[in-house]
Motif scaffolding. Structure first.
Motif, PDB file in Angstrom:
ATOM      1  N   THR A 194      -2.026   1.348  -6.999  1.00  0.00           N
ATOM      2  CA  THR A 194      -1.750   2.494  -7.422  1.00  0.00           C
ATOM      3  C   THR A 194      -0.129   2.903  -7.183  1.00  0.00           C
ATOM      4  OG1 THR A 194      -3.545   3.332  -6.399  1.00  0.00           O
ATOM      5  CG2 THR A 194      -1.823   5.164  -6.853  1.00  0.00           C
ATOM      6  N   ALA A 195       0.478   2.216  -6.470  1.00  0.00           N
ATOM      7  CA  ALA A 195       2.003   2.559  -6.226  1.00  0.00           C
ATOM      8  C   ALA A 195       2.773   1.706  -7.133  1.00  0.00           C
ATOM      9  CB  ALA A 195       2.420   2.684  -4.757  1.00  0.00           C
ATOM     10  N   ALA A 196       2.243   0.686  -7.762  1.00  0.00           N
ATOM     11  CA  ALA A 196       2.779  -0.324  -8.612  1.00  0.00           C
ATOM     12  C   ALA A 196       3.641  -1.230  -7.561  1.00  0.00           C
ATOM     13  CB  ALA A 196       3.899   0.376  -9.637  1.00  0.00           C
ATOM     14  N   GLY A 197       3.314  -1.667  -6.595  1.00  0.00           N
ATOM     15  CA  GLY A 197       3.709  -2.579  -5.725  1.00  0.00           C
ATOM     16  C   GLY A 197       4.758  -2.224  -4.931  1.00  0.00           C
ATOM     17  N   LEU A 198       5.031  -0.924  -4.623  1.00  0.00           N
ATOM     18  CA  LEU A 198       6.033  -0.252  -3.935  1.00  0.00           C
ATOM     19  C   LEU A 198       6.022  -0.879  -2.389  1.00  0.00           C
ATOM     20  CD1 LEU A 198       8.313   2.093  -3.924  1.00  0.00           C
ATOM     21  CD2 LEU A 198       6.649   3.475  -2.836  1.00  0.00           C
ATOM     22  N   PRO A 199       7.123  -1.538  -1.949  1.00  0.00           N
ATOM     23  CA  PRO A 199       7.311  -2.114  -0.715  1.00  0.00           C
ATOM     24  C   PRO A 199       6.810  -1.367   0.740  1.00  0.00           C
ATOM     25  CG  PRO A 199       9.266  -1.856  -1.627  1.00  0.00           C
ATOM     26  CD  PRO A 199       8.500  -1.547  -2.755  1.00  0.00           C
ATOM     27  N   HIS A 200       7.044   0.013   0.459  1.00  0.00           N
ATOM     28  CA  HIS A 200       6.803   0.890   1.463  1.00  0.00           C
ATOM     29  C   HIS A 200       5.481   1.381   1.813  1.00  0.00           C
ATOM     30  CE1 HIS A 200      10.763   1.805  -0.213  1.00  0.00           C
ATOM     31  NE2 HIS A 200      11.178   1.996   1.225  1.00  0.00           N
ATOM     32  N   VAL A 201       4.394   0.758   0.690  1.00  0.00           N
ATOM     33  CA  VAL A 201       2.882   1.437   0.922  1.00  0.00           C
ATOM     34  C   VAL A 201       2.274   0.667   2.217  1.00  0.00           C
ATOM     35  CG1 VAL A 201       0.723   0.738  -0.154  1.00  0.00           C
ATOM     36  CG2 VAL A 201       2.819   1.313  -1.417  1.00  0.00           C
ATOM     37  N   PHE A 202       2.679  -0.477   2.590  1.00  0.00           N
ATOM     38  CA  PHE A 202       1.987  -1.021   3.742  1.00  0.00           C
ATOM     39  C   PHE A 202       2.509  -0.153   4.980  1.00  0.00           C
ATOM     40  CE2 PHE A 202       1.781  -3.720   7.545  1.00  0.00           C
ATOM     41  CZ  PHE A 202       0.528  -4.053   7.355  1.00  0.00           C
ATOM     42  N   TRP A 219       3.498   2.939   5.260  1.00  0.00           N
ATOM     43  CA  TRP A 219       2.717   4.206   5.230  1.00  0.00           C
ATOM     44  C   TRP A 219       1.113   4.164   5.373  1.00  0.00           C
ATOM     45  CZ3 TRP A 219       5.250   5.494  -0.496  1.00  0.00           C
ATOM     46  CH2 TRP A 219       6.534   5.712  -0.052  1.00  0.00           C
ATOM     47  N   LEU A 220       0.554   3.024   4.807  1.00  0.00           N
ATOM     48  CA  LEU A 220      -0.964   2.919   5.044  1.00  0.00           C
ATOM     49  C   LEU A 220      -1.111   2.766   6.600  1.00  0.00           C
ATOM     50  CD1 LEU A 220      -3.831   1.942   4.150  1.00  0.00           C
ATOM     51  CD2 LEU A 220      -2.745  -0.376   3.917  1.00  0.00           C
ATOM     52  N   LEU A 221      -0.361   2.043   7.183  1.00  0.00           N
ATOM     53  CA  LEU A 221      -0.503   1.472   8.466  1.00  0.00           C
ATOM     54  C   LEU A 221      -0.144   2.744   9.320  1.00  0.00           C
ATOM     55  CD1 LEU A 221      -1.306  -0.851  10.388  1.00  0.00           C
ATOM     56  CD2 LEU A 221       1.210  -1.179  10.820  1.00  0.00           C
ATOM     57  N   ALA A 222       0.518   3.689   9.024  1.00  0.00           N
ATOM     58  CA  ALA A 222       0.900   4.836   9.724  1.00  0.00           C
ATOM     59  C   ALA A 222      -0.432   6.046   9.513  1.00  0.00           C
ATOM     60  CB  ALA A 222       2.143   5.430   9.361  1.00  0.00           C
ATOM     61  N   ALA A 223      -0.802   6.188   8.557  1.00  0.00           N
ATOM     62  CA  ALA A 223      -1.885   6.819   8.312  1.00  0.00           C
ATOM     63  C   ALA A 223      -3.307   6.323   8.938  1.00  0.00           C
ATOM     64  CB  ALA A 223      -2.158   7.127   6.256  1.00  0.00           C
ATOM     65  N   TYR A 224      -3.234   5.085   8.903  1.00  0.00           N
ATOM     66  CA  TYR A 224      -4.744   4.587   9.391  1.00  0.00           C
ATOM     67  C   TYR A 224      -4.831   4.778  10.953  1.00  0.00           C
ATOM     68  CZ  TYR A 224      -8.517   1.304   9.798  1.00  0.00           C
ATOM     69  OH  TYR A 224      -9.630   0.671  10.068  1.00  0.00           O
ATOM     70  N   LEU A 225      -3.527   4.265  11.583  1.00  0.00           N
ATOM     71  CA  LEU A 225      -3.207   4.399  13.141  1.00  0.00           C
ATOM     72  C   LEU A 225      -3.441   5.860  13.632  1.00  0.00           C
ATOM     73  CD1 LEU A 225      -0.755   1.652  13.932  1.00  0.00           C
ATOM     74  CD2 LEU A 225      -3.249   1.635  14.057  1.00  0.00           C
ATOM     75  N   ALA A 226      -2.872   6.782  12.670  1.00  0.00           N
ATOM     76  CA  ALA A 226      -2.989   8.326  13.122  1.00  0.00           C
ATOM     77  C   ALA A 226      -4.325   8.657  13.109  1.00  0.00           C
ATOM     78  CB  ALA A 226      -2.087   9.076  12.185  1.00  0.00           C
ATOM     79  N   GLY A 227      -5.331   8.146  12.244  1.00  0.00           N
ATOM     80  CA  GLY A 227      -6.542   8.473  11.837  1.00  0.00           C
ATOM     81  C   GLY A 227      -7.363   7.821  13.099  1.00  0.00           C
ATOM     82  N   ILE A 228      -7.294   6.746  13.535  1.00  0.00           N
ATOM     83  CA  ILE A 228      -7.715   6.107  14.712  1.00  0.00           C
ATOM     84  C   ILE A 228      -7.420   6.684  15.886  1.00  0.00           C
ATOM     85  CG2 ILE A 228      -7.842   4.029  15.970  1.00  0.00           C
ATOM     86  CD1 ILE A 228      -7.709   2.368  13.651  1.00  0.00           C
TER      87      ILE A 228
END
Length: 206
Positions: A68-76, A78-87
């Protein structure tokens, strides 16, 4: 590397099981209805499955959001922050839920909602990408990832709580077993999903 350390942790936990003792009979019990208690064997299966699903879902969301982000390196990150915050938020909510009587039936609803979210995520990201552009689709994906983490993050402590009424699970050894199989499932998730499923199937097919 992460899978190796997860497996090593599970092995060390297993080797320490014999040193764990039962808590005193006067230990406080969490309020719950008798009908909502599940068997220890079912708790073991659910704990393994939720560990496998959690790490598999993280890889699944990373694949989708990277596209979705066309390979933007910051995605991982952001993903980890959102996932851990949800947990973290889900675990805190489950703690409060376990302290209230008559709330145990929500476990099924949590798992069903998580399954629905991850099932419709590919279509949702595709629609938002087409209608609103990639930035909004990326934010939507991060929100869905955090929501999935919220719904699944508290399942492990919840299983320890509602299975504590069984003979095998009502002590430290039983609880350690639930945690151990969860770690094993989390170790198998990246290996099976990352190296087999996502290698030979598309994210939508998975």
């Amino acid at each position: 590397i992460a899978a190796f350390f997860n497996l090593a942790t599970a092995i060390l936990l297993y080797r320490s099981l014999d040193r764990l003792e039962q808590p005193p009979a006067s230990a406080p019990q969490i309020n719950r209805s008798e009908a909502a208690q599940i068997g220890f064997n079912k708790a073991i299966i659910l704990s393994t499955g939720i560990g496998f699903a959690a790490l598999s879902a993280e890889l699944f969301y990373f694949r989708l959001l990277s596209f979705t982000a066309a390979g933007l390196p910051h995605v991982f990150g952001w993903l980890l922050a959102a996932y851990l915050a949800g947990i973290a938020a889900g675990s805190l909510y489950i703690k409060q839920l376990c302290e209230q009587p008559g709330q145990d039936g929500k476990l099924t609803g949590f798992l069903f909602s998580a399954a629905v979210i991850i099932l419709f995520t590919p279509a949702t990201l595709g629609i938002f990408s087409a209608l609103s552009g990639r930035p909004f689709a990326l934010l939507t994906g991060l929100f869905l990832c955090g929501l999935f983490g919220f719904l699944t993050g508290g399942v492990l402590p919840y299983l320890c709580s509602i299975s504590s009424g069984s003979d095998a699970g009502g002590n430290a050894r039983g609880m350690a077993l639930i945690y151990m199989v969860n770690i094993l499932g989390a170790s198998l998730g990246p290996l099976l999903t990352g190296y087999l499923l996502l290698e030979y199937f598309t994210a939508v097919q998975v």
